[in-house]
Write a protein that holds these residues in place. Structure first.
Motif, PDB file in Angstrom:
ATOM      1  N   PRO A  26     -11.005  14.192  -5.697  1.00  0.00           N
ATOM      2  CA  PRO A  26      -9.704  13.950  -5.082  1.00  0.00           C
ATOM      3  C   PRO A  26      -9.601  12.532  -4.536  1.00  0.00           C
ATOM      4  O   PRO A  26     -10.599  11.926  -4.151  1.00  0.00           O
ATOM      5  CB  PRO A  26      -9.643  14.978  -3.959  1.00  0.00           C
ATOM      6  N   LEU A  27      -8.396  12.019  -4.499  1.00  0.00           N
ATOM      7  CA  LEU A  27      -8.148  10.670  -4.013  1.00  0.00           C
ATOM      8  C   LEU A  27      -7.851  10.686  -2.516  1.00  0.00           C
ATOM      9  O   LEU A  27      -7.460  11.716  -1.972  1.00  0.00           O
ATOM     10  CB  LEU A  27      -6.954  10.074  -4.762  1.00  0.00           C
ATOM     11  N   PRO A  28      -7.989   9.528  -1.862  1.00  0.00           N
ATOM     12  CA  PRO A  28      -7.595   9.454  -0.450  1.00  0.00           C
ATOM     13  C   PRO A  28      -6.099   9.770  -0.315  1.00  0.00           C
ATOM     14  O   PRO A  28      -5.331   9.566  -1.250  1.00  0.00           O
ATOM     15  CB  PRO A  28      -7.873   7.996  -0.079  1.00  0.00           C
ATOM     16  N   PRO A  29      -5.668  10.238   0.854  1.00  0.00           N
ATOM     17  CA  PRO A  29      -4.256  10.560   1.042  1.00  0.00           C
ATOM     18  C   PRO A  29      -3.371   9.317   0.939  1.00  0.00           C
ATOM     19  O   PRO A  29      -3.845   8.188   1.087  1.00  0.00           O
ATOM     20  CB  PRO A  29      -4.201  11.166   2.444  1.00  0.00           C
ATOM     21  N   GLN A  30      -2.087   9.535   0.704  1.00  0.00           N
ATOM     22  CA  GLN A  30      -1.135   8.426   0.550  1.00  0.00           C
ATOM     23  C   GLN A  30      -1.074   7.534   1.784  1.00  0.00           C
ATOM     24  O   GLN A  30      -0.853   6.340   1.676  1.00  0.00           O
ATOM     25  CB  GLN A  30       0.265   8.983   0.253  1.00  0.00           C
ATOM     26  N   ASN A  31      -1.244   8.105   2.969  1.00  0.00           N
ATOM     27  CA  ASN A  31      -1.141   7.331   4.203  1.00  0.00           C
ATOM     28  C   ASN A  31      -2.488   6.789   4.686  1.00  0.00           C
ATOM     29  O   ASN A  31      -2.620   6.383   5.835  1.00  0.00           O
ATOM     30  CB  ASN A  31      -0.485   8.165   5.305  1.00  0.00           C
ATOM     31  N   ALA A  32      -3.467   6.751   3.795  1.00  0.00           N
ATOM     32  CA  ALA A  32      -4.803   6.250   4.161  1.00  0.00           C
ATOM     33  C   ALA A  32      -4.769   4.743   4.392  1.00  0.00           C
ATOM     34  O   ALA A  32      -3.988   4.016   3.779  1.00  0.00           O
ATOM     35  CB  ALA A  32      -5.802   6.580   3.055  1.00  0.00           C
ATOM     36  N   LYS A  33      -5.615   4.291   5.296  1.00  0.00           N
ATOM     37  CA  LYS A  33      -5.784   2.852   5.520  1.00  0.00           C
ATOM     38  C   LYS A  33      -6.474   2.257   4.298  1.00  0.00           C
ATOM     39  O   LYS A  33      -7.163   2.951   3.545  1.00  0.00           O
ATOM     40  CB  LYS A  33      -6.659   2.598   6.751  1.00  0.00           C
ATOM     41  N   LYS A  34      -6.332   0.973   4.123  1.00  0.00           N
ATOM     42  CA  LYS A  34      -7.017   0.296   3.025  1.00  0.00           C
ATOM     43  C   LYS A  34      -8.515   0.309   3.303  1.00  0.00           C
ATOM     44  O   LYS A  34      -8.950   0.171   4.450  1.00  0.00           O
ATOM     45  CB  LYS A  34      -6.537  -1.141   2.897  1.00  0.00           C
ATOM     46  N   LEU A  35      -9.288   0.460   2.252  1.00  0.00           N
ATOM     47  CA  LEU A  35     -10.741   0.443   2.397  1.00  0.00           C
ATOM     48  C   LEU A  35     -11.202  -0.882   2.996  1.00  0.00           C
ATOM     49  O   LEU A  35     -12.140  -0.917   3.795  1.00  0.00           O
ATOM     50  CB  LEU A  35     -11.413   0.701   1.050  1.00  0.00           C
ATOM     51  N   SER A  36     -10.528  -1.960   2.661  1.00  0.00           N
ATOM     52  CA  SER A  36     -10.903  -3.269   3.214  1.00  0.00           C
ATOM     53  C   SER A  36     -10.773  -3.287   4.743  1.00  0.00           C
ATOM     54  O   SER A  36     -11.545  -3.957   5.424  1.00  0.00           O
ATOM     55  CB  SER A  36     -10.056  -4.377   2.587  1.00  0.00           C
ATOM     56  N   GLU A  37      -9.795  -2.551   5.301  1.00  0.00           N
ATOM     57  CA  GLU A  37      -9.644  -2.467   6.763  1.00  0.00           C
ATOM     58  C   GLU A  37     -10.837  -1.733   7.384  1.00  0.00           C
ATOM     59  O   GLU A  37     -11.342  -2.129   8.434  1.00  0.00           O
ATOM     60  CB  GLU A  37      -8.357  -1.747   7.134  1.00  0.00           C
ATOM     61  N   ILE A  38     -11.263  -0.676   6.737  1.00  0.00           N
ATOM     62  CA  ILE A  38     -12.406   0.087   7.242  1.00  0.00           C
ATOM     63  C   ILE A  38     -13.669  -0.765   7.173  1.00  0.00           C
ATOM     64  O   ILE A  38     -14.455  -0.815   8.124  1.00  0.00           O
ATOM     65  CB  ILE A  38     -12.558   1.409   6.461  1.00  0.00           C
ATOM     66  N   LEU A  39     -13.861  -1.455   6.065  1.00  0.00           N
ATOM     67  CA  LEU A  39     -15.048  -2.300   5.929  1.00  0.00           C
ATOM     68  C   LEU A  39     -15.033  -3.464   6.917  1.00  0.00           C
ATOM     69  O   LEU A  39     -16.087  -3.880   7.412  1.00  0.00           O
ATOM     70  CB  LEU A  39     -15.176  -2.803   4.494  1.00  0.00           C
ATOM     71  N   ALA A  40     -13.859  -3.977   7.243  1.00  0.00           N
ATOM     72  CA  ALA A  40     -13.771  -5.046   8.250  1.00  0.00           C
ATOM     73  C   ALA A  40     -14.265  -4.535   9.606  1.00  0.00           C
ATOM     74  O   ALA A  40     -14.932  -5.278  10.341  1.00  0.00           O
ATOM     75  CB  ALA A  40     -12.337  -5.551   8.354  1.00  0.00           C
ATOM     76  N   LYS A  41     -13.958  -3.273   9.929  1.00  0.00           N
ATOM     77  CA  LYS A  41     -14.468  -2.690  11.179  1.00  0.00           C
ATOM     78  C   LYS A  41     -15.992  -2.569  11.147  1.00  0.00           C
ATOM     79  O   LYS A  41     -16.659  -2.818  12.143  1.00  0.00           O
ATOM     80  CB  LYS A  41     -13.861  -1.306  11.405  1.00  0.00           C
ATOM     81  N   VAL A  42     -16.517  -2.180  10.008  1.00  0.00           N
ATOM     82  CA  VAL A  42     -17.975  -2.056   9.872  1.00  0.00           C
ATOM     83  C   VAL A  42     -18.628  -3.421  10.055  1.00  0.00           C
ATOM     84  O   VAL A  42     -19.634  -3.547  10.763  1.00  0.00           O
ATOM     85  CB  VAL A  42     -18.347  -1.451   8.494  1.00  0.00           C
ATOM     86  N   GLU A  43     -18.052  -4.438   9.455  1.00  0.00           N
ATOM     87  CA  GLU A  43     -18.622  -5.784   9.535  1.00  0.00           C
ATOM     88  C   GLU A  43     -18.631  -6.331  10.962  1.00  0.00           C
ATOM     89  O   GLU A  43     -19.418  -7.220  11.281  1.00  0.00           O
ATOM     90  CB  GLU A  43     -17.860  -6.743   8.617  1.00  0.00           C
ATOM     91  N   GLN A  44     -17.799  -5.800  11.837  1.00  0.00           N
ATOM     92  CA  GLN A  44     -17.740  -6.269  13.229  1.00  0.00           C
ATOM     93  C   GLN A  44     -18.729  -5.543  14.136  1.00  0.00           C
ATOM     94  O   GLN A  44     -18.867  -5.895  15.304  1.00  0.00           O
ATOM     95  CB  GLN A  44     -16.315  -6.085  13.772  1.00  0.00           C
ATOM     96  N   ARG A  45     -19.444  -4.562  13.624  1.00  0.00           N
ATOM     97  CA  ARG A  45     -20.394  -3.807  14.443  1.00  0.00           C
ATOM     98  C   ARG A  45     -21.593  -4.685  14.796  1.00  0.00           C
ATOM     99  O   ARG A  45     -21.980  -5.575  14.035  1.00  0.00           O
ATOM    100  CB  ARG A  45     -20.843  -2.547  13.715  1.00  0.00           C
TER     101      ARG A  45
END
Length: 85
Positions: A26-45
């Motif tokens: 299954p695919l992420p939902p239509q209202n999902a954040k961009k994966l790049s936004e999630i990875l940007a949060k990870v990179e700031q840890r």
């Protein structure tokens, strides 16, 4: 006979198409954040060094990354809120 066999093969392949599509993850939902936004949060840890892998599993992203002291970290993120679960 050859044309009959060929036509039958094509018909079977066309009929099986939807069955193959049903096996896709299954695919992420239509209202999902961009994966790049999630990875940007990870990179700031703290201590972040590099992302090794990102997996999608029916309702969440699992990000595997390493820190500067070589620790392996796995975090599961909600795709809609982009917050850790």
């Amino acid at each position: 006979m050859s044309r009959f066999l060929q036509a039958t093969s094509v018909a079977v392949l066309l009929a099986a198409g939807p069955a193959f599509a049903a096996d896709e993850a299954p695919l992420p939902p239509q209202n999902a954040k961009k994966l790049s936004e999630i990875l940007a949060k990870v990179e700031q840890r703290d201590g972040f060094r590099y992302v090794k892998e990102v997996d999608w599993d029916k309702d969440a992203y699992t990000v595997t990354y390493y820190t500067s002291d070589k620790a392996k970290v796995e975090i599961t993120y909600d795709p809609v809120t982009a917050e850790p679960k």
